[in-house]
Design a protein around this motif. Structure first.
Motif, short mmCIF file in Angstrom:
data_model
loop_
_atom_site.label_atom_id
_atom_site.label_comp_id
_atom_site.label_asym_id
_atom_site.label_seq_id
_atom_site.Cartn_x
_atom_site.Cartn_y
_atom_site.Cartn_z
N PRO A 11 0.81 -1.24 0.00
CA PRO A 11 0.00 0.00 0.00
C PRO A 11 0.84 1.28 0.00
CG PRO A 11 -0.83 -1.58 1.60
CD PRO A 11 0.50 -2.11 1.13
N MET A 67 1.75 1.37 -6.13
CA MET A 67 0.35 1.53 -5.74
C MET A 67 -0.18 2.88 -6.21
SD MET A 67 -2.40 0.38 -4.28
CE MET A 67 -2.02 -0.99 -3.18
N ALA A 71 -4.97 1.95 -1.89
CA ALA A 71 -4.09 1.60 -0.77
C ALA A 71 -4.92 1.28 0.47
CB ALA A 71 -3.12 2.74 -0.49
#
Length: 285
Positions: free
Chosen positions: A172, A177, A192
């Motif tokens: 995340p 991401m 995330a």
């Protein structure tokens, strides 16, 4: 027919299937279509009539047609029972290109193509395959297919009974991401946050509640690498693969079902290598 054989015979011979092996493959494919189709494999006499192209009562019944076309992707029932050379195109001269059995064998482990994840889930009993699995390996972004489609109590039950889970999430906090959030058109932190929730489910609602002896059967990792595929591998036999496309959610991407065969293509092996490569470089949690 001289050097000609019925296409289904050539395909069966290339897979080196005996009558027993054919029936075993039939039952496996039939169960993946509809459990009501199991037990419907042809008898000895009918099987050998098929190899000769002898359809005394016309083409096989509808249920048998469904299984045959799933066993031999890209071949209609009519084409399976068409005489052809072992090396020539069965429809040569018609102006249409058709794979010969030799060409088809390169793709034997591609068992299905679906336009989206919902279509795949509506047609393939993934939960049944996981129910009987020894190991489930998965890599992707948030792994919603596992963490949101299966109750944590169900996953714990499978682990306690011996199933090993190896979920690999996109980190995340990674730059990858953020890039994926931009590709899907989300604000920074949206995907995330979803991934953090699923990670928490696997860590706190699954692994931490297991008995000590079962806890080691849940290995969780995160990867910071650019994400290209969502991969679920069930044992050493079945793979579910989705590409991550620009400006498209994972749920809307085409879904491919690969089933490793003793003789045939290498699609399953290719994506198994992708998973292993990512897992070896991942950060364990």
């Amino acid at each position: 027919m001289g050097d000609e054989v019925v296409a289904i015979k050539a395909l069966i011979q290339e897979r080196h299937l005996s009558y027993t092996g054919f029936c075993q493959e039939w039952e496996r494919v039939a169960a993946g279509i509809d459990n009501r189709l199991t037990g419907s494999h042809p008898g000895h006499a009918q099987f050998y009539r098929w190899l000769k192209g002898d359809l005394r009562s016309g083409k096989p019944r509808t249920d048998s047609c469904r299984v045959l076309e799933a066993m031999f992707p890209g071949w209609s029932v009519e084409e399976l029972f068409t005489p052809c050379s072992r090396t020539e195109d069965p429809r040569e001269g018609s102006g249409e290109h058709r794979r010969t059995p030799s060409e088809e064998s390169r793709h034997l482990d591609l068992a299905g193509v679906f336009m989206s994840r919902p279509q795949f889930l509506s047609e393939v009993p993934l939960y049944k395959m996981i129910e009987n699995a020894s190991v489930v390996r998965a890599s992707g972004l948030s792994l919603n297919l596992l963490t949101q489609h299966y109750a944590d109590t169900q996953i714990r039950r499978l682990v306690e009974s011996g199933t090993r889970f190896q979920p690999l999430f996109l980190d995340p906090d990674s730059e990858a991401m953020k890039v994926r959030e931009q590709e899907e058109g989300y604000e920074t932190g949206f995907l995330a946050g979803l991934t953090e929730i699923n990670l928490k489910i696997m860590k706190e609602r699954v692994r931490s509640l297991l008995t000590p002896e079962a806890r080691d059967r849940v290995e969780i990792g995160v990867s910071a690498e650019t994400i290209r595929f969502n991969i679920i591998l069930i044992d050493d036999s079945t793979g579910v693969i989705q590409p991550y496309l620009p400006q498209s959610r994972g749920v809307d991407s085409p879904t491919f079902l690969a089933e490793r065969r003793k003789h045939g293509g290498e699609l399953f092996h290719t994506f198994e290598q992708v998973f292993v490569s990512l897992w070896d470089r991942a950060t364990p949690l």
